[in-house]
Design an enzyme around this catalytic site. Structure first.
Site, PDB file in Angstrom:
ATOM      1  N   CYS A   1       0.836  -1.202   0.000  1.00 15.93           N
ATOM      2  CA  CYS A   1       0.000   0.000   0.000  1.00 15.93           C
ATOM      3  C   CYS A   1       0.872   1.255   0.000  1.00 15.93           C
ATOM      4  CB  CYS A   1      -0.980  -0.039   1.174  1.00 15.93           C
ATOM      5  SG  CYS A   1      -2.350   1.144   1.011  1.00 15.93           S
TER       6      CYS A   1
ATOM      7  N   HIS B   1      -3.807  -5.375   0.565  1.00 12.48           N
ATOM      8  CA  HIS B   1      -3.229  -5.690   1.878  1.00 12.48           C
ATOM      9  C   HIS B   1      -3.168  -7.204   2.104  1.00 12.48           C
ATOM     10  CE1 HIS B   1      -2.778  -1.725   3.811  1.00 12.48           C
ATOM     11  NE2 HIS B   1      -3.761  -1.366   2.989  1.00 12.48           N
TER      12      HIS B   1
ATOM     13  N   GLU C   1      -1.581  -8.686   4.317  1.00  9.94           N
ATOM     14  CA  GLU C   1      -1.456  -8.966   5.759  1.00  9.94           C
ATOM     15  C   GLU C   1      -2.804  -8.923   6.480  1.00  9.94           C
ATOM     16  OE1 GLU C   1      -1.156  -4.415   5.764  1.00  9.94           O
ATOM     17  OE2 GLU C   1      -1.114  -6.105   4.361  1.00  9.94           O
TER      18      GLU C   1
END
Length: 238
Positions: A95, A185, A187
């Site tokens: 990001c 994202h 994660e």
């Protein structure tokens, strides 16, 4: 000893951090192999950037800041990225990290003209770069979590688009032999994504988002999580 450095350039919402932890911990849970040591460098707390030669690899996290703000620490990190690019050490930006890499290497990041992207989205692999190791074992289309206003609006020279969708042409990019960035994202999980929707509810309503639909559309995106496992493999083979 050499380390994988997680360069932490932001922190999540206070209530989310209290319940679910923070960016660095979300990344670390996907690294099971203990043969490589990991260190978190919290840039916003003024932590000194490590010597590049002490690294096996780098990950730059997401942030609630904007690349276009050109904050002091961000400009300093740009120069650091430029120095990493002179080596063969792997680097992954997530990001904000993705957007900052693009800017550091000669591209441009700015607000997405198509507006904010948030929630679970479908991403399409670029078949011209189908076998890139960062997307190893990915299907042609996959789901991922998003929350961003800004994006990479101009790629640096010689960059390769690895994946895109209708909202953003630069969802995954290979900037050089050992440098990658992803706008989504990898994660995140479903609970984290839910937190991001609820914490931004007022702003999203002003932008005419349907909060109920965003929440109903939440689903597991395990495929996108593979970015981190694939990057780990790249580090171990480097």
């Amino acid at each position: 000893m050499k380390y994988l450095y997680i360069l932490k350039v932001g922190t999540t919402f206070p209530n989310t951090k209290e319940k679910l932890n923070d960016f660095d911990i979300w990344i670390l849970r996907f690294f099971k192999n203990k043969n490589i040591k990991v260190k978190v460098i919290d840039i916003l707390k003024g932590k000194k950037l490590p010597k590049i030669i002490s690294s096996r690899g780098f990950i730059i996290t997401g942030s609630h800041c904007m690349v276009t703000d050109e904050l002091y620490w961000s400009i300093k990190l740009e120069k650091y990225i430029q120095n990493i690019a002179k080596t063969n050490i792997p680097l992954l930006g997530i990001c904000y990290g993705h957007q900052l890499i693009a800017k550091a290497l000669g591209g441009k990041s700015d607000f997405n003209k198509k507006g904010k992207e948030i929630g679970v989205v479908v991403i399409q692999k670029n078949l011209n770069n189908y076998n890139d190791p960062i997307l190893k074992n990915f299907p042609n289309k996959f789901y991922a979590y998003e929350t961003h206003y800004q994006t990479v609006v101009k790629l640096p020279t010689f960059s390769k688009i690895l994946a895109k969708n209708n909202q953003d042409n630069h969802q995954a990019v290979r900037y050089s032999k050992n440098i990658w960035g992803v706008q989504f994202h990898p994660e995140f999980d479903k609970e984290i994504m839910k937190e991001y929707i609820l914490n931004q509810e007022n702003d999203l309503l002003k932008l005419n988002f349907d909060i109920n639909k965003l929440l109903l559309d939440l689903r597991d995106c395990e495929i996108s999580n593979r970015i981190l496992a694939n990057f780990w493999k790249i580090i171990t083979q480097n």
